[in-house]
Design a protein around this motif. Structure first.
Motif, short mmCIF file in Angstrom:
data_model
loop_
_atom_site.label_atom_id
_atom_site.label_comp_id
_atom_site.label_asym_id
_atom_site.label_seq_id
_atom_site.Cartn_x
_atom_site.Cartn_y
_atom_site.Cartn_z
N UNK A 191 1.13 -1.09 0.21
CA UNK A 191 -0.10 -0.16 0.12
C UNK A 191 1.15 1.11 -0.48
N UNK A 192 2.10 1.31 0.57
CA UNK A 192 2.89 2.42 0.59
C UNK A 192 3.17 2.68 -0.59
N UNK A 193 3.57 1.61 -1.68
CA UNK A 193 4.72 1.68 -2.60
C UNK A 193 3.64 2.35 -3.44
N UNK A 194 2.35 1.59 -3.53
CA UNK A 194 0.87 2.24 -4.11
C UNK A 194 1.22 3.84 -3.97
N UNK A 195 1.02 4.32 -2.78
CA UNK A 195 0.99 6.03 -2.90
C UNK A 195 2.61 6.19 -3.61
N UNK A 196 3.25 5.76 -3.73
CA UNK A 196 4.46 6.76 -3.49
C UNK A 196 4.67 7.25 -5.10
N UNK A 197 4.66 5.56 -5.41
CA UNK A 197 4.53 5.94 -7.02
C UNK A 197 2.61 6.42 -7.93
N UNK A 198 1.94 6.46 -6.86
CA UNK A 198 1.04 7.42 -8.11
C UNK A 198 1.27 8.58 -7.59
N UNK A 199 2.05 9.59 -8.26
CA UNK A 199 2.02 10.81 -8.50
C UNK A 199 1.33 11.65 -9.61
N UNK A 200 0.11 10.84 -10.12
CA UNK A 200 -1.27 12.24 -10.68
C UNK A 200 -2.10 12.27 -9.43
N UNK A 201 -2.21 10.78 -8.51
CA UNK A 201 -3.51 11.00 -7.39
C UNK A 201 -3.11 11.95 -6.10
N UNK A 202 -1.48 11.52 -5.81
CA UNK A 202 -1.02 12.07 -4.41
C UNK A 202 -0.23 13.44 -4.69
N UNK A 203 -0.62 14.13 -3.95
CA UNK A 203 0.47 15.52 -3.81
C UNK A 203 1.64 15.13 -3.21
N UNK A 204 3.03 15.54 -3.28
CA UNK A 204 3.33 15.50 -1.53
C UNK A 204 3.93 17.00 -1.38
N UNK A 205 2.87 18.00 -1.15
CA UNK A 205 3.22 19.24 -0.71
C UNK A 205 2.69 19.25 0.37
N UNK A 206 2.32 18.33 1.04
CA UNK A 206 2.42 18.17 3.09
C UNK A 206 3.94 16.84 3.12
#
Length: 437
Positions: A48-63
């Protein structure tokens, strides 16, 4: 009585100093769990961590810097809040730092960073690292004892980054003093992670502005000139402000995580009987040892993402505007991915798949340098000693005396006092001069 999962990761000193029991308790509720009363999810699962880290379309790194526990500067609305994030970017802590950037703004700065870590540049850095290590470790072993974190680890990695970026010799001590006086990233004892005129970023920023402006006006054959004059991949010239932000972030981010990794690795060398002798007998196993330390006790405990579009993590629906804490140290101990996850096992299969350096576009750019500098330092420490132990005067109760920094980002020892018994190889060594020391 408050249960473990009800305690606050961001304010509980006990959990910040030792998060593993907390993360394990969360894991019992599934790999993605929203703690009671919180407005963010914590991800402990490896996949699940990998899924989020690789999904730059749906998740922003702003925080990434302020963390999932801090409130957003706006109230999200709608299935896509990308525009809202950009409209409020300057209100986020470090919103213009590369670690917090998204999309093309991030890609353009990463191309400049990646150019600093090409194999030829790392080879040059390794030569400096070898010489500098010779001096630092030699002095410590000759003295018979050392406080590893403040006396060796932090100055060492700071000087390595200074050499990589080409910071003038006369300014390096100023940078080292500023970093030593500043808070650990994510520390509960610190203030605004980016604020204050005495914050290391502010101090270093003034110098980097001068370096960049000077190199653009008076190019030289050095790294700072390369950084100042290299265009983005689309041919446009970076703004001076962007390069200043980049330079000071590389200092502020890279030195602390590498320094803490040195301390974390040394704790295992002291704690596990026979491990020192095993690595002295076969130094080629040190890189595999470091990868396992990065998995089991990496110096970055967590990172954070903000869902900018309606999306999913596994089967769980995640609305736009949801904050996500990615517990990297928990993912690296996920029993669904790793056998005996709480045991240090050198030579695990596919160990480099750990997320100690993150993954995806925001994977740590300095990971190759960190691997080199920590490896070389450990090689020297092990070669020049026959025994490394805790200093009994400073740590009379042994490992139980060691304390960790109260940071929601960094996993690292505050101090580590060592007793060093010289080896025969140390007695036979030739003194070395240190360029740039």
């Amino acid at each position: 009585m408050t249960t473990l999962v009800e305690r606050d990761y961001f304010t509980d000193y006990e959990i910040l100093k030792d998060p593993y029991a907390f993360f394990n308790a969360l894991r019992e509720n599934g790999p993605v769990f929203r703690p009671p009363g919180k407005d963010y999810y914590i991800v402990t699962g490896f996949e699940e961590t990998l899924q989020v880290l690789r999904n730059h379309e749906d998740f922003s790194a702003i925080i990434g810097l302020q963390g999932a526990g801090a409130p957003l500067p706006f109230t999200p609305h709608g299935p896509d809040i990308t525009g809202q994030i950009e409209a409020h970017r300057q209100q986020f802590a470090g919103g213009d730092q590369v670690v917090n950037l998204d999309d093309d703004a991030h890609t353009r700065l990463r191309t400049l960073i990646n150019a600093l870590f090409v194999p030829s540049r790392l080879k040059q850095s390794e030569a400096f690292i070898e010489t500098y290590c010779e001096d630092m470790v030699g002095k410590a072993v000759a003295a018979g004892k050392v406080e590893l974190i403040g006396t060796i680890a932090t100055p060492f990695v700071t000087m390595v980054v200074a050499d990589l970026l080409g910071v003038p010799l006369e300014d390096r001590q100023i940078f080292m003093d500023a970093i030593a006086a500043g808070p650990v990233p994510g520390s509960l004892d610190g203030d605004d992670p980016m604020g204050g005129e005495n914050h290391p970023f502010a101090v270093m920023g003034k110098y980097f502005y001068g370096y960049i402006a000077d190199r653009r006006a008076n190019p030289r054959d050095d790294i700072l000139t390369q950084l100042a004059t290299t265009p983005y991949y689309d041919g446009t010239q970076p703004a001076v402000f962007d390069l200043v932000q980049l330079g000071m972030f590389m200092f502020g981010a890279g030195q602390d995580t590498s320094a803490k990794l040195i301390g974390n690795a040394m704790k295992y060398l002291i704690e596990q009987p026979g491990l020192q002798d095993e690595l002295r007998a076969d130094p080629k196993r040190i890189p595999a040892f470091l990868e396992e330390v990065l998995r089991i006790e990496g110096s970055t405990k967590q990172t954070a993402r903000l869902a900018r579009r309606d999306t999913q993590i596994g089967d769980l629906a995640i609305p736009a505007g949801t904050k996500i804490l990615l517990a990297l140290s928990a993912a690296n101990r996920d029993p669904r991915r790793w056998d005996d996850p709480n045991e240090l096992v050198i030579g695990r299969k596919k160990i480099v798949e750990h997320v100690g350096f993150g993954r995806g576009k925001h994977v740590c750019a300095g990971a190759p340098l960190a691997r080199v500098e920590v490896r070389v330092l450990l090689e020297k420490l092990l070669a020049y000693t026959s025994v490394i132990a805790l200093d009994p005067q400073q740590h009379p109760n042994g490992i139980g005396d060691l304390t960790y920094e109260p940071s929601f980002i960094i996993r690292g020892l505050a101090t580590l006092n060592l007793s060093l018994t010289p080896s025969e190889a140390f007695a036979k060594r030739q003194p070395a001069s240190v360029a740039g020391a």
